[in-house]
Design an enzyme around this catalytic site. Structure first.
Site: not given
Lengths: 246, 246
Positions: A111, A51, A53, A198
């Site tokens: 990322y 997934r 966000d 995050r």
């Protein structure tokens, strides 16, 4: 049965995230499945590498789907590009062996996270970075990266509650580069917990600003206490750059 | 009477352009005037260095306004940043001599135009570039730039009809740089006619693609015939970078 692999770029600003939610038209998975179902004439379900966000972006999300359709790949890609909104682009389309599974076979991910580190905000980076105007001690942040790299229980750096599933993950590398007024964080690892990138970015920023001590990292690994880590920086600065397969 | 100079960055995607249109809330000038009028308690009119087209962007638009208000500059800038939408940022605020006029005193401007030159479009550049997938002969385009630089009657490269006002302008420099998949055009000149940067960019692209001959430039300078020049590329790729004052 053909197995088709898609490499997808998306600006997630308008979406509720990757994963389809019922009949909502507001997810990236849902948008792509709708076009593929129309194209092939049967319901298509795509499997993403994981997934992302709500509001987060991707430069190289990977997904695959099985189909009996014999439409050629270039025509399929053209239809996807023409019929998807302009903020979702199928960059690459390939036929892969039937056993390929974009989530189970993923061996790692990269990322990026972008921070706009100026007093004055940016009109152009507002949707692609987090505006954090504090003065930062980059050397201390680099030292913190060295503590985070490796195999640890990252539950304190995630949005997860204690669970039976292992929350031990391996981060292979973290870099922080200054690109003009942006700080560009990259994270390479075998896997990441929910919101882990995050929370780690927020913790690194607070260490740089001096509101969290460098040694807290070891303590959070020990205790697993989320509230001792930093803020969860907003999704708009987060990009899934690449999914690795061996 | 104080005279205040603003340097403004904006993402023009949501707006009808710089210039206020009646009571419309959809222009950048209108948005800024509303905040300044509220702040100072009297109607404020700001003078921009020039208009920008609907959908075009600015990194350094300049405007000025006269006011009797004695609010200090940092407080004024903070109020502007807090009360304007996030896609309009007042980057700099200065007090200037009363005779300063941001349009009359401008001695030149720099514009950028971005072209996404790949077959596959880009999710992230879609609002900040023009997608033009043709193969381009960059050398021929560079030769065309050399023909365009200098003082000429640019009416054939503008959206203007024949007019009494002079349409002779001086372009000091044009550059084309490849930045990954983007082509970055820059234009420096003393002044530009309406849509001139967009028509010149379209003509350069068509010369690169081979649909317009290099020699057409001389002919268009001679004839002034707009239809012999290239397409008007869309405003979303256009940025007003800087306004020069001697």
């Amino acid at each position: 049965m053909r197995n088709i692999k898609l490499t997808i770029e998306y600006d997630g600003g308008r979406y509720l995230g990757w994963q389809r939610l019922g009949d909502s038209d507001k997810t990236i998975q849902g948008k792509i499945e709708n076009v593929l179902s129309q194209l092939t004439g049967t319901d298509v379900e795509i499997v993403g590498s994981g997934r992302t966000d709500a509001g987060a972006h991707a430069r190289g999300q990977v997904a695959n789907f099985k189909t009996e359709s014999d439409i050629e790949l270039p025509a399929m890609q053209e239809t996807l590009i023409r019929n998807l909104p302009q903020d979702i682009i199928v960059k690459k389309i390939e036929e892969v062996p039937e056993r390929f599974h974009s989530r189970y076979n993923a061996s790692g991910k990269q990322y990026s996270y972008y921070v706009w580190n100026e007093t004055i905000p940016s009109a152009f980076e507002r949707n692609y970075s987090f505006h954090y105007p504090e003065q930062l001690d980059l050397e201390k942040m680099q030292a913190a990266c060295q503590k985070l790299i490796g195999t640890h229980d990252f539950i304190g750096f995630s949005a997860l509650k204690k669970t039976k599933k292992s929350t031990v993950k391996t981060i292979n590398n973290i870099t922080i580069e200054k690109e003009g007024s942006l700080l560009h964080f990259t994270f390479v690892g075998e896997g990441f917990l929910h919101k882990m990138v995050r929370v780690i970015t927020g913790t690194l920023l607070e260490i740089g600003a001096g509101t969290i001590e460098l040694d807290s990292i070891d303590e959070i690994f020990e205790s697993g206490i989320r509230s001792d880590a930093g803020i969860t920086v907003p999704a708009q600065g987060l990009f899934l750059d690449e999914v690795y397969y061996d």
